[in-house]
Write a protein that holds these residues in place. Structure first.
Motif, PDB file in Angstrom:
ATOM      1  N   VAL A  23       0.852  -1.190   0.000  1.00 52.79           N
ATOM      2  CA  VAL A  23       0.000   0.000   0.000  1.00 52.79           C
ATOM      3  C   VAL A  23       0.891   1.245   0.000  1.00 52.79           C
ATOM      4  O   VAL A  23       1.823   1.355   0.790  1.00 52.79           O
ATOM      5  CB  VAL A  23      -0.946   0.009   1.222  1.00 52.79           C
ATOM      6  N   VAL A  24       0.585   2.158  -0.907  1.00 49.34           N
ATOM      7  CA  VAL A  24       1.284   3.436  -1.006  1.00 49.34           C
ATOM      8  C   VAL A  24       0.297   4.518  -0.607  1.00 49.34           C
ATOM      9  O   VAL A  24      -0.822   4.567  -1.123  1.00 49.34           O
ATOM     10  CB  VAL A  24       1.786   3.694  -2.445  1.00 49.34           C
ATOM     11  N   ARG A  25       0.689   5.355   0.350  1.00 45.39           N
ATOM     12  CA  ARG A  25      -0.173   6.448   0.803  1.00 45.39           C
ATOM     13  C   ARG A  25       0.474   7.782   0.460  1.00 45.39           C
ATOM     14  O   ARG A  25       1.671   7.963   0.658  1.00 45.39           O
ATOM     15  CB  ARG A  25      -0.405   6.351   2.309  1.00 45.39           C
ATOM     16  N   SER A  58      -7.840   4.072  -3.875  1.00 47.51           N
ATOM     17  CA  SER A  58      -7.972   3.021  -4.888  1.00 47.51           C
ATOM     18  C   SER A  58      -8.193   1.642  -4.277  1.00 47.51           C
ATOM     19  O   SER A  58      -8.526   0.704  -4.998  1.00 47.51           O
ATOM     20  CB  SER A  58      -6.701   2.965  -5.747  1.00 47.51           C
ATOM     21  N   LEU A  59      -7.984   1.511  -2.966  1.00 43.09           N
ATOM     22  CA  LEU A  59      -7.995   0.183  -2.340  1.00 43.09           C
ATOM     23  C   LEU A  59      -9.303  -0.589  -2.509  1.00 43.09           C
ATOM     24  O   LEU A  59      -9.268  -1.793  -2.747  1.00 43.09           O
ATOM     25  CB  LEU A  59      -7.611   0.289  -0.865  1.00 43.09           C
ATOM     26  N   PHE A  75      -4.459   1.059  -9.124  1.00 46.16           N
ATOM     27  CA  PHE A  75      -4.237   2.504  -9.109  1.00 46.16           C
ATOM     28  C   PHE A  75      -5.377   3.181  -9.838  1.00 46.16           C
ATOM     29  O   PHE A  75      -5.679   2.846 -10.985  1.00 46.16           O
ATOM     30  CB  PHE A  75      -2.907   2.829  -9.798  1.00 46.16           C
ATOM     31  N   ARG A  76      -6.003   4.118  -9.187  1.00 48.94           N
ATOM     32  CA  ARG A  76      -7.033   4.956  -9.794  1.00 48.94           C
ATOM     33  C   ARG A  76      -6.424   6.338  -9.913  1.00 48.94           C
ATOM     34  O   ARG A  76      -5.971   6.907  -8.924  1.00 48.94           O
ATOM     35  CB  ARG A  76      -8.262   4.971  -8.897  1.00 48.94           C
ATOM     36  N   GLY A  77      -6.383   6.882 -11.124  1.00 50.08           N
ATOM     37  CA  GLY A  77      -5.677   8.139 -11.311  1.00 50.08           C
ATOM     38  C   GLY A  77      -6.421   9.152 -12.145  1.00 50.08           C
ATOM     39  O   GLY A  77      -7.476   8.873 -12.707  1.00 50.08           O
ATOM     40  N   THR A  78      -5.830  10.319 -12.202  1.00 49.07           N
ATOM     41  CA  THR A  78      -6.331  11.438 -12.987  1.00 49.07           C
ATOM     42  C   THR A  78      -5.231  11.864 -13.940  1.00 49.07           C
ATOM     43  O   THR A  78      -4.073  11.970 -13.538  1.00 49.07           O
ATOM     44  CB  THR A  78      -6.696  12.624 -12.059  1.00 49.07           C
TER      45      THR A  78
END
Length: 129
Positions: A23-25, A58-59, A75-78
């Motif tokens: 997990v990356v925060r 995104s988890l 990963f959910r991104g913009t």
């Protein structure tokens, strides 16, 4: 729905995602500085100069899409044009992204910048003769 105020507000949201099972925060105040270039190896990356920002949490999406057993990275991104995040990070550092009224007497962009301690610099002299 999309709104300019919503875009600016989202620049302060924390994010989390997984990369290779870890997990990356990203803290909200670091979000804009965490942008990375979209890979040039993708067709979109070769066509447009874009950067990717993590988008909130995104988890839950691995379970939501039923891919938690095989997806080690989620990963959910913009996507934003390259340089957007750096520019908005500078705006944030100057306090320009905070939902606050203008200081009294400020009516122009130079006055606003001056109220934030930014002094204009002289344009470089032209070397053309």
């Amino acid at each position: 729905s999309w709104s300019p105020a919503g875009v600016i507000s989202a620049t302060r949201n924390p994010a989390q995602f997984t990369v290779d099972g870890a997990v990356v925060r990203v803290a909200g105040e670091e979000l804009l500085r965490s942008a990375t270039p979209l890979a040039d190896s993708s067709r979109l990356g070769r066509t447009l100069r874009l950067e990717v920002l993590p988008n909130r949490d995104s988890l839950p999406y691995a379970e939501l899409y039923g891919i938690e057993a095989e997806a080690h990275s989620v990963f959910r991104g913009t996507l934003r044009y390259a340089g957007w995040s750096g520019l908005f990070a500078e705006f944030a550092d100057l306090g320009l992204t905070e939902p606050a009224p203008l200081p009294a007497g400020v009516r122009t962009w130079p006055e606003l910048l001056a109220s934030r301690g930014v002094t204009p610099t002289a344009a470089p002299a032209s070397s053309a003769r």
